[in-house]
Design a protein around this motif. Structure first.
Motif, PDB file in Angstrom:
ATOM      1  N   HIS A 206     109.375  48.533  47.797  1.00  0.00           N
ATOM      2  CA  HIS A 206     108.625  48.381  46.548  1.00  0.00           C
ATOM      3  C   HIS A 206     108.316  46.906  46.291  1.00  0.00           C
ATOM      4  O   HIS A 206     109.186  46.049  46.444  1.00  0.00           O
ATOM      5  N   PRO A 306     114.242  57.240  44.863  1.00  0.00           N
ATOM      6  CA  PRO A 306     113.461  56.776  43.707  1.00  0.00           C
ATOM      7  C   PRO A 306     114.312  56.535  42.467  1.00  0.00           C
ATOM      8  O   PRO A 306     114.004  55.653  41.669  1.00  0.00           O
ATOM      9  N   HIS A 310     114.443  53.134  40.330  1.00  0.00           N
ATOM     10  CA  HIS A 310     114.159  53.220  38.893  1.00  0.00           C
ATOM     11  C   HIS A 310     115.299  52.621  38.078  1.00  0.00           C
ATOM     12  O   HIS A 310     115.067  51.816  37.162  1.00  0.00           O
ATOM     13  N   CYS A 396     103.951  55.192  36.646  1.00  0.00           N
ATOM     14  CA  CYS A 396     104.695  54.034  37.167  1.00  0.00           C
ATOM     15  C   CYS A 396     106.042  54.549  37.643  1.00  0.00           C
ATOM     16  O   CYS A 396     106.495  55.632  37.260  1.00  0.00           O
ATOM     17  N   ARG A 397     106.729  53.766  38.479  1.00  0.00           N
ATOM     18  CA  ARG A 397     108.090  54.114  38.887  1.00  0.00           C
ATOM     19  C   ARG A 397     109.010  54.246  37.677  1.00  0.00           C
ATOM     20  O   ARG A 397     109.968  55.027  37.698  1.00  0.00           O
ATOM     21  N   ASN A 401     109.586  59.871  38.963  1.00  0.00           N
ATOM     22  CA  ASN A 401     110.117  59.674  40.315  1.00  0.00           C
ATOM     23  C   ASN A 401     109.044  59.886  41.372  1.00  0.00           C
ATOM     24  O   ASN A 401     109.191  59.438  42.512  1.00  0.00           O
ATOM     25  N   ASN A 403     105.878  58.807  41.237  1.00  0.00           N
ATOM     26  CA  ASN A 403     104.999  57.662  41.439  1.00  0.00           C
ATOM     27  C   ASN A 403     105.643  56.700  42.431  1.00  0.00           C
ATOM     28  O   ASN A 403     106.801  56.314  42.260  1.00  0.00           O
ATOM     29  N   PRO A 404     104.922  56.261  43.450  1.00  0.00           N
ATOM     30  CA  PRO A 404     105.554  55.479  44.531  1.00  0.00           C
ATOM     31  C   PRO A 404     105.734  53.996  44.249  1.00  0.00           C
ATOM     32  O   PRO A 404     106.371  53.301  45.046  1.00  0.00           O
ATOM     33  N   THR A 405     105.180  53.488  43.143  1.00  0.00           N
ATOM     34  CA  THR A 405     105.218  52.040  42.931  1.00  0.00           C
ATOM     35  C   THR A 405     105.547  51.694  41.481  1.00  0.00           C
ATOM     36  O   THR A 405     105.398  52.506  40.573  1.00  0.00           O
ATOM     37  N   PHE A 406     105.997  50.444  41.294  1.00  0.00           N
ATOM     38  CA  PHE A 406     106.017  49.864  39.964  1.00  0.00           C
ATOM     39  C   PHE A 406     104.583  49.473  39.606  1.00  0.00           C
ATOM     40  O   PHE A 406     103.830  48.978  40.462  1.00  0.00           O
TER      41      PHE A 406
END
Length: 423
Positions: A206, A306, A310, A396-397, A401, A403-406
């Motif tokens: 990430h 994830p 998170h 968003c992250r 869980n 969503n793959p990115t911040f």
């Protein structure tokens, strides 16, 4: 973000430089154990125990500045003077518990542990707790004499076995993270090391962690438990584990925590650490993250990776949850108070957050429509509330869980924090 830049400029006159670290502090750690207790009407802070550890692994610059406000502060001053020589922020399980129904009728106590550099001379230390209106509700000041014969020395002889997992490019200017085994027996330590490697790979996939990997020093503390797994009170299962973790925290089935912070820090005594990630040997979904306290996650659930990422957003960067409930169980964010977290807003005092990243063509508040799915805006629903609290993007992250990115706002906040520690 401009908020952080302005804060640094305003406080730079009071900041203690790296050179002054040696003036005020030794290269050792003063670990202070406190008991926070009370209920919704009254909270108290009591000193429990003082401990000395052989090295200091926290910040050596910006000593009198905190990059995120948190729900509380620990402030170190020269004895009988106003000069702040060290400050850090935190959040606690105790403050979260105060939002529960139980806290209205019951008084409870919680362990809390904070690390500060070991002073060379006597200092006055103040601990402050704030409510969700950012008001100080409890404060206690005490004096610490570094020559006090009752300061317990820990981590000087026997220490928990550990393995270095990632070596920072500059060990004098880096962020120290310790992974801690919970619910792994001695025979299961190879599994723990595999789990740590998977978690590290997930975290550094990430951004901005991926681009800043050389700034992190990571170890794995092999704290063995007598029994495998963790306790599940609702099923009558109580395990003998290193940190006595359990599900059903605050009677919430998936809330997996440990209330035994002194045991956690005893495990880490003498090891290079500041930030803590606890992996629990269970395949049941659960975990939690508390700013500058710890991040704890189940190790073997399909969503483990994830969740670890998170929760590290909470414990390391002070990011808020961006999801909301149909029926909000925790009234965490009053609509007339701006949250301190960098990734949510009530629009009460939005200036200095992410307004400079919003296109002039984007409406504020921003409707949750497909045309804005990849747009930075101000979207309704965050901080557990469907109304009155807003997030930067549709996903968003810190929201799901899946969503793959911040999002860019969270990435910016994390980057600023890494810079704060290492630049």
């Amino acid at each position: 973000m401009r908020t952080l830049t302005i804060l640094l400029m305003c406080l730079i006159a009071n900041a203690v430089s790296a050179q002054e670290f040696d003036k005020y502090f030794e290269d050792k750690t003063l670990r202070i154990d406190y008991i926070f207790s009370g209920d919704t009407s009254t909270q108290t802070i009591a000193l429990d125990q003082l401990n000395q550890l052989p090295r200091w692994y926290g910040k050596r610059n910006n000593l009198a500045i905190v990059p995120v406000e948190g729900n509380g502060s620990i402030i170190v001053r020269e004895h009988s003077k106003e000069t702040i020589i060290y400050k850090n922020s935190f959040s606690t399980l105790f403050q979260e518990w105060l939002t529960t129904e139980e806290a209205k009728t019951t008084t409870k106590s919680f362990e809390n542990v904070f690390l500060v550099p070991m002073p060379k001379d006597s200092v006055d230390i103040t601990v402050e707790l704030r409510n969700n209106r950012r008001e100080v509700v409890a404060s206690m000041t005490h004096t610490v004499n570094p020559n006090d014969i009752l300061i317990r020395h820990v981590g000087y002889s026997e220490t928990t076995p550990y393995q270095t997992m990632l070596q920072a490019a500059d060990s004098t200017r880096c962020i120290n993270i310790a992974f801690v085994a919970e619910g792994y027996t001695n025979d299961e330590m190879p599994i723990f090391i595999e789990d740590v490697n998977r978690a590290i790979d997930a975290l550094f996939s990430h951004e901005p962690f991926k681009s800043r990997k050389e700034s992190f020093n990571i170890i794995a503390a092999k704290s063995a438990s007598d029994e495998s797994g963790t306790s599940v009170p609702r099923k009558g299962i109580w395990k003998h584990t290193a940190l006595e973790s359990h599900f059903d925290t605050f009677y919430s089935a998936r809330y997996l925590t440990t209330l035994h912070l002194k045991k956690l820090h005893d495990v880490l005594a003498g090891l290079p650490y500041e930030h803590i990630i606890v992996l629990v040997n269970t395949d049941v979904y659960g975990g939690g993250g508390i700013l500058n306290s710890y991040n704890l996650s189940a190790a073997h659930h399909p969503k483990t990776l994830p969740v670890v990422v998170h929760e590290f957003g909470h414990s390391f960067a002070g990011l808020a949850d961006e999801y909301a409930y149909e029926n909000e169980p925790i009234p965490m964010y009053p609509a007339d108070v701006e949250p301190w977290e960098p990734n949510i807003t009530t629009m009460k005092d939005f200036q200095g957050k992410w307004e400079d990243l919003i296109s002039k063509k984007t409406p504020v508040p921003t409707p949750a429509k497909d045309k804005y799915s990849d747009t930075i805006g101000v979207f309704k629903g965050a901080g557990y509330s469907l109304n009155g609290v807003y997030r930067p993007m549709m996903d968003c992250r810190m929201r799901t869980n899946e969503n793959p990115t911040f999002c860019p706002v969270c990435q910016q906040a994390i980057n600023n924090l890494i810079d704060f520690y290492v630049k």
